[in-house]
Design a protein around this motif. Structure first.
Motif, mmCIF file in Angstrom:
data_model
loop_
_atom_site.group_PDB
_atom_site.id
_atom_site.type_symbol
_atom_site.label_atom_id
_atom_site.label_comp_id
_atom_site.label_asym_id
_atom_site.label_seq_id
_atom_site.Cartn_x
_atom_site.Cartn_y
_atom_site.Cartn_z
ATOM 1 N N LEU A 44 42.653 33.504 27.656
ATOM 2 C CA LEU A 44 42.723 33.086 28.958
ATOM 3 C C LEU A 44 41.438 35.371 29.041
ATOM 4 O O LEU A 44 40.766 34.881 30.008
ATOM 5 N N ALA A 45 42.274 36.116 28.338
ATOM 6 C CA ALA A 45 41.977 37.528 28.724
ATOM 7 C C ALA A 45 40.747 37.199 27.810
ATOM 8 O O ALA A 45 39.700 37.884 28.606
ATOM 9 N N PHE A 46 40.340 37.179 26.810
ATOM 10 C CA PHE A 46 39.570 36.915 26.163
ATOM 11 C C PHE A 46 38.231 35.850 27.402
ATOM 12 O O PHE A 46 36.322 36.526 27.121
ATOM 13 N N VAL A 47 38.154 34.912 27.416
ATOM 14 C CA VAL A 47 37.598 33.731 28.214
ATOM 15 C C VAL A 47 37.224 35.166 29.512
ATOM 16 O O VAL A 47 36.402 35.015 30.063
ATOM 17 N N GLU A 48 37.918 35.442 30.041
ATOM 18 C CA GLU A 48 37.948 36.190 31.510
ATOM 19 C C GLU A 48 36.788 37.727 31.478
ATOM 20 O O GLU A 48 36.484 37.931 31.763
ATOM 21 N N ALA A 49 37.387 37.801 29.528
ATOM 22 C CA ALA A 49 35.983 39.258 29.993
ATOM 23 C C ALA A 49 34.701 38.643 30.157
ATOM 24 O O ALA A 49 33.900 39.378 29.563
ATOM 25 N N SER A 50 34.460 37.616 28.800
ATOM 26 C CA SER A 50 32.826 37.057 29.378
ATOM 27 C C SER A 50 32.659 36.492 29.977
ATOM 28 O O SER A 50 31.307 36.984 30.261
ATOM 29 N N LEU A 51 33.831 36.007 31.100
ATOM 30 C CA LEU A 51 32.847 36.018 32.929
ATOM 31 C C LEU A 51 32.510 37.141 33.184
ATOM 32 O O LEU A 51 31.226 37.465 33.804
ATOM 33 N N ARG A 52 33.586 38.326 33.065
ATOM 34 C CA ARG A 52 33.058 39.668 33.637
ATOM 35 C C ARG A 52 32.010 40.150 33.437
ATOM 36 O O ARG A 52 31.038 40.668 33.683
ATOM 37 N N ILE A 53 31.376 40.146 32.953
ATOM 38 C CA ILE A 53 30.219 40.403 31.323
ATOM 39 C C ILE A 53 29.143 39.596 32.208
ATOM 40 O O ILE A 53 27.945 40.000 32.484
ATOM 41 N N TRP A 54 29.276 37.867 32.121
ATOM 42 C CA TRP A 54 28.125 36.893 32.671
ATOM 43 C C TRP A 54 27.918 37.698 33.938
ATOM 44 O O TRP A 54 26.912 37.452 34.764
ATOM 45 N N GLN A 55 29.172 37.536 34.918
ATOM 46 C CA GLN A 55 28.724 38.140 36.493
ATOM 47 C C GLN A 55 27.866 39.526 36.402
ATOM 48 O O GLN A 55 27.183 39.658 36.891
ATOM 49 N N ALA A 56 28.051 40.683 35.766
ATOM 50 C CA ALA A 56 27.864 42.075 35.402
ATOM 51 C C ALA A 56 26.642 41.300 34.948
ATOM 52 O O ALA A 56 25.280 42.441 35.826
ATOM 53 N N LEU A 57 26.229 40.894 34.234
ATOM 54 C CA LEU A 57 24.248 40.661 33.898
ATOM 55 C C LEU A 57 23.573 39.737 35.256
ATOM 56 O O LEU A 57 23.062 39.395 34.898
ATOM 57 N N GLY A 58 24.199 39.059 35.517
ATOM 58 C CA GLY A 58 23.726 37.408 36.913
ATOM 59 C C GLY A 58 23.786 36.420 36.014
ATOM 60 O O GLY A 58 22.513 36.204 36.646
ATOM 61 N N ASP A 59 24.264 36.687 34.723
ATOM 62 C CA ASP A 59 23.995 35.134 34.188
ATOM 63 C C ASP A 59 24.860 33.950 34.474
ATOM 64 O O ASP A 59 25.749 34.132 34.405
ATOM 65 N N LYS A 60 24.080 33.572 35.489
ATOM 66 C CA LYS A 60 24.818 32.024 36.185
ATOM 67 C C LYS A 60 24.717 30.974 34.916
ATOM 68 O O LYS A 60 26.126 30.354 34.941
ATOM 69 N N PRO A 61 24.384 30.634 34.196
ATOM 70 C CA PRO A 61 24.663 29.489 33.040
ATOM 71 C C PRO A 61 26.266 30.221 32.263
ATOM 72 O O PRO A 61 26.479 29.387 31.718
ATOM 73 N N GLY A 62 25.982 31.580 32.346
ATOM 74 C CA GLY A 62 27.228 32.122 30.916
ATOM 75 C C GLY A 62 28.148 31.971 31.783
ATOM 76 O O GLY A 62 29.029 31.614 31.372
ATOM 77 N N GLU A 63 28.007 32.841 33.430
ATOM 78 C CA GLU A 63 29.197 32.316 33.962
ATOM 79 C C GLU A 63 29.630 31.020 34.110
ATOM 80 O O GLU A 63 31.101 31.259 33.999
ATOM 81 N N ALA A 64 28.667 29.907 34.603
ATOM 82 C CA ALA A 64 29.921 29.223 34.646
ATOM 83 C C ALA A 64 30.000 28.185 32.838
ATOM 84 O O ALA A 64 31.103 26.968 33.321
ATOM 85 N N THR A 65 29.773 28.606 32.429
ATOM 86 C CA THR A 65 30.799 28.039 30.844
ATOM 87 C C THR A 65 31.160 28.892 30.791
ATOM 88 O O THR A 65 32.765 28.355 30.368
ATOM 89 N N SER A 66 31.476 30.020 31.240
ATOM 90 C CA SER A 66 33.058 31.141 31.005
ATOM 91 C C SER A 66 33.953 30.102 31.546
ATOM 92 O O SER A 66 35.252 30.281 31.750
ATOM 93 N N LEU A 67 33.455 29.863 33.346
ATOM 94 C CA LEU A 67 34.326 29.022 34.752
ATOM 95 C C LEU A 67 34.645 28.014 33.561
ATOM 96 O O LEU A 67 36.027 27.821 34.317
ATOM 97 N N SER A 68 33.996 27.036 33.120
ATOM 98 C CA SER A 68 34.665 25.679 32.820
ATOM 99 C C SER A 68 35.322 25.616 31.433
ATOM 100 O O SER A 68 36.131 24.852 31.951
ATOM 101 N N GLN A 69 35.520 27.194 30.820
ATOM 102 C CA GLN A 69 36.168 27.442 29.758
ATOM 103 C C GLN A 69 37.545 27.845 29.812
ATOM 104 O O GLN A 69 38.633 26.972 29.802
ATOM 105 N N LEU A 70 37.824 28.661 31.324
ATOM 106 C CA LEU A 70 38.885 28.770 31.850
ATOM 107 C C LEU A 70 39.497 27.648 32.400
ATOM 108 O O LEU A 70 40.701 27.766 32.097
ATOM 109 N N ALA A 71 39.199 26.713 33.024
ATOM 110 C CA ALA A 71 39.582 25.879 33.328
ATOM 111 C C ALA A 71 40.308 24.586 32.892
ATOM 112 O O ALA A 71 41.563 24.121 32.502
#
Length: 86
Positions: A44-71
């Motif tokens: 969870l900690a690693f994937v949440e970190a990836s989500l924050r990075i994608w959000q900061a970059l405005g990378d919607k596909p990366g954000e979606a991938t991280s959200l899917s992995q969190l689920a």
């Protein structure tokens, strides 16, 4: 750090989260509940970190991938409300 490096960090954090998740699943199969908790918390900690990075970059596909992995991780630990939110 330039944006390209941030993209790689996001991908690496996501991949580490997947590895920890799989280690947690393996620990569950072996009946090692202490390791299960540790591995899924790390996942969870690693994937949440990836989500924050994608959000900061405005990378919607990366954000979606991280959200899917969190689920997926939330489902593995039995947290259905969190999985539905992700």
């Amino acid at each position: 750090m330039d944006l390209n490096h941030q993209c790689w960090l996001g991908a690496a954090a996501l991949n580490l989260g997947v590895v920890c998740q799989r280690e947690g699943e393996a620990a569950r199969e072996q009946g090692d509940e202490a390791a299960v908790q540790i591995k899924f918390e790390a996942a969870l900690a690693f994937v949440e970190a990836s989500l924050r990075i994608w959000q900061a970059l405005g990378d919607k596909p990366g954000e979606a991938t991280s959200l899917s992995q969190l689920a997926i991780i939330d489902l593995c630990v039995g947290d259905l409300p969190a999985a539905e939110w992700s």
